[in-house]
Design a protein around this motif. Structure first.
Motif, short mmCIF file in Angstrom:
data_model
loop_
_atom_site.label_atom_id
_atom_site.label_comp_id
_atom_site.label_asym_id
_atom_site.label_seq_id
_atom_site.Cartn_x
_atom_site.Cartn_y
_atom_site.Cartn_z
N SER A 53 0.84 -1.20 0.00
CA SER A 53 0.00 0.00 0.00
C SER A 53 0.87 1.25 0.00
CB SER A 53 -0.92 0.01 1.22
OG SER A 53 -0.16 0.10 2.41
N CYS A 54 0.29 2.35 -0.43
CA CYS A 54 1.02 3.62 -0.42
C CYS A 54 0.00 4.76 -0.41
CB CYS A 54 1.93 3.73 -1.64
SG CYS A 54 1.09 4.12 -3.17
N HIS A 55 0.50 5.97 -0.32
CA HIS A 55 -0.34 7.15 -0.43
C HIS A 55 -0.25 7.70 -1.85
CE1 HIS A 55 -0.29 7.25 4.04
NE2 HIS A 55 -1.46 7.84 3.88
N PHE A 111 -0.78 11.19 -3.61
CA PHE A 111 -0.85 12.60 -3.23
C PHE A 111 -1.01 13.40 -4.52
CE2 PHE A 111 1.64 16.18 -0.82
CZ PHE A 111 0.46 16.89 -0.70
N HIS A 162 5.67 6.03 -0.41
CA HIS A 162 5.78 4.85 0.45
C HIS A 162 6.42 5.23 1.77
CE1 HIS A 162 4.50 1.09 -1.25
NE2 HIS A 162 5.19 1.23 -2.36
N ALA A 195 -4.89 13.74 -0.62
CA ALA A 195 -4.03 12.57 -0.37
C ALA A 195 -4.85 11.48 0.29
CB ALA A 195 -2.84 12.96 0.52
N PHE A 196 -4.56 10.25 -0.06
CA PHE A 196 -5.26 9.10 0.52
C PHE A 196 -4.40 7.86 0.31
CE2 PHE A 196 -6.80 10.07 -3.74
CZ PHE A 196 -6.54 8.89 -4.43
N ALA A 197 -4.69 6.82 1.11
CA ALA A 197 -3.97 5.56 0.99
C ALA A 197 -4.77 4.59 0.13
CB ALA A 197 -3.74 4.96 2.37
N SER A 239 -8.61 4.91 1.49
CA SER A 239 -8.82 5.42 2.84
C SER A 239 -9.60 6.72 2.79
CB SER A 239 -7.47 5.66 3.52
OG SER A 239 -6.83 6.80 2.93
N LEU A 264 -6.94 12.37 3.62
CA LEU A 264 -6.24 12.94 4.77
C LEU A 264 -6.78 14.34 5.10
CD1 LEU A 264 -4.38 10.56 4.13
CD2 LEU A 264 -2.43 12.04 4.57
N GLN A 304 -3.06 16.42 8.42
CA GLN A 304 -2.33 15.25 7.93
C GLN A 304 -1.64 15.53 6.60
OE1 GLN A 304 -5.77 12.63 8.07
NE2 GLN A 304 -4.85 11.41 9.71
N LEU A 326 2.25 15.35 5.80
CA LEU A 326 2.75 14.58 4.66
C LEU A 326 3.62 15.45 3.77
CD1 LEU A 326 2.51 11.77 3.28
CD2 LEU A 326 0.66 12.74 1.91
#
Length: 311
Positions: A29-31, A33, A43, A76-78, A138, A141, A145, A149
């Protein structure tokens, strides 16, 4: 909070065939952005594993790119990279010259739920049909957050003062595969006069390689003539004592993970050690197709945490 764009043919090639397979091997998994001008896959910027940052100018992946949010148009989200890669491959399988691939953020009501959930949706549109794939993500953010980030991202952009270019990444990949059978810690030495050595040692066996007179970017010095015929270990010790060389220890597993970025097919690879030996940085450079000019629309680098000498 809105995001919508069409993925270009070049964007599909970059993501589906090169970058997502590489990033997936670095971590599941990663974000993602998104800003007005860039899309970034991040990552573990705040974790203790391999930190990886792939950044694209929006034109490298998308057209008709639209984004808006109350957080300075930053979202941004995962997400799970395997799900994104699977959806993208499915979209490619049903695509034709008459289809367009749209990507957007939506909220939908999952089955047996009363609470709408966020999704990243890929929609393949043709003349007579459309294929829609929803990828769970997710909750986006919060402002605080995203600010955190962005701060971690700014820190991750700091480059070592000296970078050396690895001439043959495949040779290094083969060496690391053998290193994994020997030990868990790899010793990495880099000098300002273009020396790079990597070595795994145990009480019974030592395995490694030394590369000399590599291309150096940034701070560089000439190697002293009296060091030319000395052993690699002696030369590295003298270089460190003079202040023109650095040495760190990193996990073999982390080292191998960072090299999975060879799947992105970089044109050049550079290694460097951050000031005070805080991390090992691996930078992958890409050229504009058919030239030797750096493609400034794409950047990729990894940062590996260093181990205490006693670990």
């Amino acid at each position: 909070m809105k995001f919508k764009a069409f993925v270009t043919d070049n964007g599909v090639q970059l993501l589906e065939r090169r970058f997502l397979p590489a990033l997936e091997r670095t971590g599941k998994s990663c974000h993602l952005f998104l800003t007005r001008d860039h899309a970034m896959f991040l990552h573990l910027l705040n974790g203790d594993g391999v930190q990886c940052l792939a950044q694209f100018r929006k034109e490298a992946l998308f057209h008709d790119y639209r984004i808006s949010s109350q957080n300075d148009d930053r979202i941004a989200f995962a997400l799970d990279l395997s799900l994104l890669l699977r959806a993208l491959r499915s979209a490619v399988a049903v695509a034709s010259s008459a289809t367009r691939l749209e990507i957007k953020l939506v909220k939908k009501l999952p089955p047996n739920s009363t609470q709408p959930m966020p999704y990243l949706t890929l929609e393949t549109r043709g003349y007579k049909s459309a294929v829609i794939q929803d990828i769970p993500i997710s909750k986006p953010l919060s402002r605080a957050q995203v600010t955190e980030l962005q701060s971690a991202l700014d820190t991750a952009q700091d480059l070592p003062q000296t970078l050396v270019q690895v001439p043959d990444l495949n040779q290094l990949l083969n060496l690391v595969d053998r290193m994994k059978q020997v030990g868990d810690v790899v010793n990495v030495f880099i000098s300002k006069h273009g020396d790079l050595s990597v070595q795994v040692s145990t009480t019974l066996i030592s395995l490694g390689a030394e590369f000399r007179r590599l291309v150096v970017i940034g701070e560089k010095t000439n190697a002293p003539a009296e060091d030319q015929n000395l052993s690699a270990q002696t030369r590295s010790s003298r270089s460190i004592s003079r202040g023109d060389g650095q040495y760190v220890q990193v996990s073999v597993k982390h080292f191998a993970k960072s090299l999975q970025c060879h799947l992105t097919r970089p044109d050049c690879t550079f290694f460097g050690i951050a000031p005070q030996g805080s991390c090992l940085t691996v930078i992958f450079q890409f050229f504009v197709p058919g030239s030797r000019q750096t493609d400034k629309s794409i950047s990729l680098h990894c940062r590996l945490p260093v181990l205490d000498p006693g670990s």
